[in-house]
Motif scaffolding. Structure first.
Motif, PDB file in Angstrom:
ATOM      1  N   GLN A 109      40.951  33.306  37.137  1.00 52.23           N
ATOM      2  CA  GLN A 109      41.479  34.459  37.859  1.00 52.23           C
ATOM      3  C   GLN A 109      41.097  35.721  37.094  1.00 52.23           C
ATOM      4  O   GLN A 109      41.324  35.820  35.884  1.00 52.23           O
ATOM      5  CB  GLN A 109      43.002  34.362  37.983  1.00 52.23           C
ATOM      6  N   GLN A 110      40.518  36.667  37.800  1.00 51.46           N
ATOM      7  CA  GLN A 110      40.088  37.907  37.168  1.00 51.46           C
ATOM      8  C   GLN A 110      41.279  38.651  36.562  1.00 51.46           C
ATOM      9  O   GLN A 110      42.398  38.569  37.049  1.00 51.46           O
ATOM     10  CB  GLN A 110      39.398  38.804  38.181  1.00 51.46           C
ATOM     11  N   TRP A 168      42.465  34.487  33.402  1.00 51.35           N
ATOM     12  CA  TRP A 168      43.230  33.247  33.297  1.00 51.35           C
ATOM     13  C   TRP A 168      42.367  32.078  33.751  1.00 51.35           C
ATOM     14  O   TRP A 168      41.926  32.008  34.887  1.00 51.35           O
ATOM     15  CB  TRP A 168      44.477  33.319  34.177  1.00 51.35           C
ATOM     16  N   ASN A 182      47.327  39.166  37.968  1.00 50.07           N
ATOM     17  CA  ASN A 182      46.912  38.011  37.179  1.00 50.07           C
ATOM     18  C   ASN A 182      48.140  37.263  36.681  1.00 50.07           C
ATOM     19  O   ASN A 182      49.131  37.868  36.280  1.00 50.07           O
ATOM     20  CB  ASN A 182      46.058  38.471  35.994  1.00 50.07           C
ATOM     21  N   ASN A 226      43.596  36.128  45.745  1.00 53.12           N
ATOM     22  CA  ASN A 226      44.174  35.885  44.417  1.00 53.12           C
ATOM     23  C   ASN A 226      43.207  36.170  43.274  1.00 53.12           C
ATOM     24  O   ASN A 226      43.535  35.907  42.105  1.00 53.12           O
ATOM     25  CB  ASN A 226      44.644  34.431  44.323  1.00 53.12           C
ATOM     26  N   ASN A 227      42.032  36.709  43.612  1.00 49.21           N
ATOM     27  CA  ASN A 227      41.021  37.026  42.602  1.00 49.21           C
ATOM     28  C   ASN A 227      40.577  35.788  41.815  1.00 49.21           C
ATOM     29  O   ASN A 227      40.316  35.857  40.615  1.00 49.21           O
ATOM     30  CB  ASN A 227      41.532  38.104  41.641  1.00 49.21           C
ATOM     31  N   TYR A 228      40.483  34.642  42.505  1.00 50.40           N
ATOM     32  CA  TYR A 228      40.020  33.407  41.881  1.00 50.40           C
ATOM     33  C   TYR A 228      38.503  33.293  42.028  1.00 50.40           C
ATOM     34  O   TYR A 228      37.930  33.742  43.026  1.00 50.40           O
ATOM     35  CB  TYR A 228      40.650  32.177  42.536  1.00 50.40           C
TER      36      TYR A 228
END
Length: 491
Positions: free
Chosen positions: A356-357, A300, A362, A324-326
């Motif tokens: 985002q991964q 994303w 996600n 948040n995997n950002y």
């Protein structure tokens, strides 16, 4: 047989044309010059509420020949048109805006020669000529293309954020459609000249079967004021001539924002599901397209508005980004930027993006359905499915969140075998961080071939899967806006 041979004098031998002057009734004298003078005055003072009115006025100002009035009086086509005009009330339209009563009175005057000092023949004929043409063009153009241009109305509602000029608005209506143009009006005028009024009236009737279902409900006469407004607004939507309609296809996907539902038509079994759409501030645009790609575990890339509102303030909090995997990357190169080096100015510049991964958590969920459009919107799964329990599901920044993404994928990929569909299911349910992950089974994307038509629409009255008419909340207030523009033509 015998003749007396006598001669009798002709009593009329000395009559002159002046003798008949006493028999002439000036009130019945249809003088061409006076008629055109009267028509010119009427045209000059005529109102222009529709494009159809302007075309009628332009025609007579260019000295176009008379279309309804002739040497015999008024053509029979006037009666054919009047028969249709008398029915406009059944469509919820205001007969006064089609000059029905005035046309009836003037036709009677012309047929019965009941002219007077206040209604001389030339004035009556001129008024009848202009009113018949305006009414004909209003009715045919309105029924064929609609009385309201949705692009002009809906694309001037929401200002673009940050615009200081007050002249820029968000595009909320992006459906290509036909409009009444020079070709249509030229044909309409030609149909009058060619004695083809009735066929052309029939040709211009709305094509959407929903129009007649709504009209039938209106004609029952039991609708209250609120329901009547809903019926009239949705009848107007059915008049709009889109280049593509669901009825043109055997297989398609339709999203109705007003009831927050998606219908996938054309599969082995009917498929319907809840959806989430844009909020009232970030409305989902109305559009048509074709779904051509499915991506699994998508990355994303955040819109700049979200970055500036929610992300910039977290700079320096590496745990927030990791949780948040950002991550941040440079647009021109795709290179990931160390979080310690990221500044607010970099994110404001537009040269760097926050993403985002893909995978669990996600914001797009595990699957996304892409289609060409100018709004950067798409259909996708969600990591927060709890909102589907709500009635008001206006929750997104414009994209459409679907409740049953795998079922929708199966519908779109109906030509794929069970083994392939199993790989799709595995790709969107497997833990991507697990040690036993079977990477060979993972899919990154699947082409939808042939592409499946998509219609993102807005109907506040629409039949359910059983064909029964249902009413839905005007979540974006579009009915209010549309009805305001329809008020002058409806009763």
């Amino acid at each position: 047989m015998m003749s007396c041979g006598g001669k009798s004098e002709n009593p009329n031998a000395h009559l002159e044309m002046s003798y008949y002057d006493s028999l002439r009734n000036e009130e019945w004298n249809l003088n061409p010059e006076k008629l055109h003078d009267e028509l010119g005055r009427l045209v000059k003072s005529s109102t222009k509420q529709m494009k159809a009115d302007r075309k009628a006025i332009d025609y007579y100002q260019a000295h176009g020949e008379l279309l309804w009035v002739n040497r015999q009086g008024v053509s029979s086509q006037a009666d054919s048109l009047l028969a249709s005009l008398r029915l406009v009330g059944e469509m919820g339209l205001n007969a006064d805006e089609f000059f029905v009563a005035q046309i009836e009175r003037d036709l009677n005057r012309m047929r019965q020669f009941t002219f007077s000092e206040s209604h001389p023949i030339c004035k009556v004929a001129a008024r009848l000529e202009l009113n018949l043409t305006k009414a004909f063009l209003r009715l045919t153009a309105g029924q064929r293309f609609g009385f309201v241009n949705p692009s002009n109305v809906f694309n001037r509602l929401d200002p673009v954020e940050g615009d200081t000029t007050g002249k820029r608005f968000k595009t909320l209506f992006g459906i290509p459609m036909q409009h009444a143009g020079e070709e249509f009006f030229s044909k309409a005028l030609r149909m009058i000249k060619n004695d083809s009024v009735v066929p052309f009236l029939h040709e211009c009737k709305p094509q959407d079967s929903l129009f007649y279902q709504l009209q039938h409900r209106l004609q029952q006469g039991t609708a209250n004021q609120v329901e009547r407004k809903v019926l009239l607004c949705n009848m107007e939507r059915c008049r709009w001539r889109f280049y593509e309609r669901p009825a043109d296809y055997r297989k398609y996907v339709m999203v109705n924002i007003a009831n927050f539902r998606l219908e996938a038509v054309g599969g082995s079994e009917p498929l319907t599901m809840k959806v989430g759409c844009g909020t009232t501030r970030t409305k989902t645009p109305l559009l048509t397209s074709k779904i051509n790609l499915i991506q699994l575990n998508p990355v994303w890339v955040m819109p700049k508005s979200i970055v500036e509102k929610d992300i910039v303030r977290h700079l320096g909090d590496d745990d927030y980004f990791e949780r948040n995997n950002y991550y941040v990357y440079e647009v021109s190169t795709g290179r990931h930027i160390d979080l310690e080096d990221v500044t607010a100015d970099m994110l404001h510049s537009g040269k760097y993006k926050v993403a985002q991964q893909g995978g669990a958590g996600n914001a797009l969920g595990r699957i996304i359905f892409r289609f060409p459009n100018d709004f950067s919107v798409y259909l996708h799964h969600t990591s927060s499915p709890g909102f589907f329990r709500r009635n008001d599901r206006g929750v997104s920044h414009g994209c459409v969140r679907v409740e049953q993404p795998f079922e929708l994928a199966k519908f779109l990929l109906a030509d794929k075998d069970e083994e392939f569909l199993e790989r799709v299911h595995y790709s969107i349910t497997a833990d991507l961080e697990a040690e036993d992950l079977e990477r060979s089974k993972l899919l990154r994307s699947v082409e939808v071939s042939p592409p499946v038509p998509l219609f993102i629409t807005y109907y506040t009255a629409y039949p359910d899967t059983n064909g029964q008419l249902q009413y839905y909340k005007d979540v974006y207030g579009y009915d209010d806006v549309l009805f305001e523009h329809l008020a002058w033509i409806t009763k």
